[in-house]
Design a protein around this motif. Structure first.
Motif, mmCIF file in Angstrom:
data_model
loop_
_atom_site.group_PDB
_atom_site.id
_atom_site.type_symbol
_atom_site.label_atom_id
_atom_site.label_comp_id
_atom_site.label_asym_id
_atom_site.label_seq_id
_atom_site.Cartn_x
_atom_site.Cartn_y
_atom_site.Cartn_z
ATOM 1 N N THR A 23 5.948 -3.372 -2.585
ATOM 2 C CA THR A 23 5.235 -4.558 -3.058
ATOM 3 C C THR A 23 4.629 -5.326 -1.885
ATOM 4 O O THR A 23 3.491 -5.800 -1.968
ATOM 5 N N VAL A 24 5.380 -5.431 -0.797
ATOM 6 C CA VAL A 24 4.867 -6.130 0.386
ATOM 7 C C VAL A 24 3.665 -5.375 0.957
ATOM 8 O O VAL A 24 2.639 -5.977 1.293
ATOM 9 N N PHE A 25 3.791 -4.044 1.056
ATOM 10 C CA PHE A 25 2.678 -3.251 1.594
ATOM 11 C C PHE A 25 1.435 -3.396 0.716
ATOM 12 O O PHE A 25 0.321 -3.549 1.204
ATOM 13 N N PHE A 26 1.646 -3.319 -0.592
ATOM 14 C CA PHE A 26 0.565 -3.434 -1.576
ATOM 15 C C PHE A 26 -0.145 -4.777 -1.393
ATOM 16 O O PHE A 26 -1.371 -4.839 -1.271
ATOM 17 N N ALA A 27 0.658 -5.862 -1.364
ATOM 18 C CA ALA A 27 0.078 -7.202 -1.248
ATOM 19 C C ALA A 27 -0.588 -7.395 0.111
ATOM 20 O O ALA A 27 -1.659 -7.988 0.215
#
Lengths: 207, 236
Positions: free
Chosen positions: A49-53
């Protein structure tokens, strides 16, 4: 670095699905061999999720701004989990935002997944003795590898009626334009891994 | 979210089948049919406005590709404006790619964007996607808004505190990202504890409902439409 729908021949798109399925099967078999793979799911999901965001944030790199790819960092931090995480991320991007492609999901999985695994390998080999160099090479190397795979697919998918030399020139310009991204990503990954080694080494395997 | 008329699994299959059918088009003759198909799906799904809104970014990409290919690729010059020459082969290739791209994205959004995260992941599980990937998708969707908000606030705080510009921002961005990852690690430990306490045993997605007659009819219709487009493309 995503291939959008409709840009490559259908045979390539289908072959991409086959290649991604094989890569996912290999990754899942390695994951199943871990002592407790289920316990890793929340960690992988939160990091994904962090990478995506983070990939949606534009970072100013003069004279322009770039969106970090972060495939190298995903490989370093997630290891074999990077492959299913990348495929899930690509699927969600295609379905929710119309970004990337649903027919080219397999090819995009290869474009990002193989460099992530390459970065994982680089980190495993170099992290203990040369962590900064390994981090930089993993980050920027993943970008260069993705560019190379992307260019190879686009060139190979050219219709025979089109002028290959013009396409090669365009791809050459495309590659040059992405050099700042490769350097920026190498710097970001190196600096980030330095922080994590000091503050939260649990996030980094093989150190 | 209310039950859609078509099951999520059927929607995913229809989206994939029609997308591949349109991606298989090699000539210009049936492009109008692809556009009509995508428009028909968008109207039938009641999502035409959403699709048009979300197509804006993709339309910019499609226009860029069309322009670049028309000006760079090909030998037969259709028109000249100063040093720029509009080339027939590039224009044809550009139109083909742009229409395929927009049609596929339009019907994908029309069919899948209205689904809730639970329904979307349920559709994946129904198509035998590995449980690990389905659970990853569900947890990612669940926390995406929260994490995006945290990162946005962190970047804003950095700028308000007089963050550096140019190449020097890279280390600061690395710091913001590192903080996000450390928070994610801490959150994941709490989530895992909650999952175990609630008896998690490999599978967060809802049970897959069986396909209904309408689902089979629509999937069959989509397959026929895709094969029909490919057949027409090959004969014209």
């Amino acid at each position: 670095m995503h291939l959008p729908d409709g840009i490559v021949p259908i045979e390539f798109a289908l072959a991409g699905y086959g290649a991604s399925a094989a890569m996912a099967a290999l990754a899942l078999s390695r994951i199943k061999a871990l002592p407790d793979p289920d316990a890793e799911i929340p960690r992988v999901a939160m990091l994904t999720t962090v990478f995506f965001a983070a990939s949606l944030v534009a970072i100013p790199v003069p004279p322009t701004s770039v969106h970090l790819m972060l495939a190298g960092l995903m490989g370093v931090m997630l290891g074999w989990f990077a492959v299913p995480a990348i495929l899930v991320g690509l699927f969600l991007q295609a379905v929710l935002f119309g970004h990337g492609g649903i027919t080219t999901l397999g090819l995009n999985g290869v474009i990002l997944g193989l460099p992530a695994l390459m970065a994982f390998g680089i980190w495993r080999i170099g992290a203990r003795r040369w962590p900064d160099i390994a981090g930089f090479v993993a980050g920027s190397g993943a970008v260069m590898a993705a560019l190379a795979i992307f260019s190879a697919i686009v060139l190979a998918g050219l219709p025979v009626t089109l002028d290959a030399s013009a396409e090669r020139v365009a791809l050459g310009v495309f590659l040059l334009a992405h050099l700042p991204l490769a350097v920026a990503e190498g710097v970001v990954v190196m600096a980030l891994l330095r922080v994590l080694r000091r503050v939260e080494p649990r996030l980094l395997p093989h150190v | 979210m209310s039950d859609p008329a078509l099951s999520p699994r059927a929607r995913l299959v229809i989206a994939l089948v029609l997308a591949f059918g349109i991606a298989a088009i090699k000539g210009l003759a049936v492009l109008a049919l692809a556009v009509c198909l995508a428009a028909g799906v968008a109207l039938a799904s009641g999502q035409a406005r959403l699709v048009l809104r979300r197509l804006r970014g993709v339309a910019v990409l499609a226009s860029g590709l069309l322009l670049a290919l028309s000006l760079i690729v090909g030998e037969s010059v259709l028109a000249r404006v100063g040093p720029l020459a509009l080339r027939q082969e590039g224009l044809e290739a550009g139109v083909l790619i742009a229409v395929r791209l927009l049609s596929i994205v339009a019907l994908t959004l029309a069919l899948l964007a209205p689904l809730s995260p639970f329904q979307l992941v349920g559709a994946l599980r129904g198509l035998r996607a590995p449980a690990l990937m389905a659970d990853l998708a569900l947890l990612t969707l669940r926390y995406l808004d929260e994490v995006s908000g945290e990162l946005r606030r962190a970047h804003l705080a950095r700028r308000l505190r007089g963050g550096r510009t140019g190449w020097r921002t890279l280390r600061e961005h690395a710091g913001v990202l590192a903080t996000g990852l450390i928070r994610a690690q801490a959150r994941s430990e709490r989530v895992w504890a909650a999952m175990r306490l609630r008896g998690y045993n490999s599978g967060l997605a809802m049970p897959v409902a069986p396909l209904r007659a309408m689902d089979w009819v629509c999937m069959g219709g989509a397959l026929l439409a895709a094969l029909g487009i490919i057949w027409l493309d090959r004969i014209f």
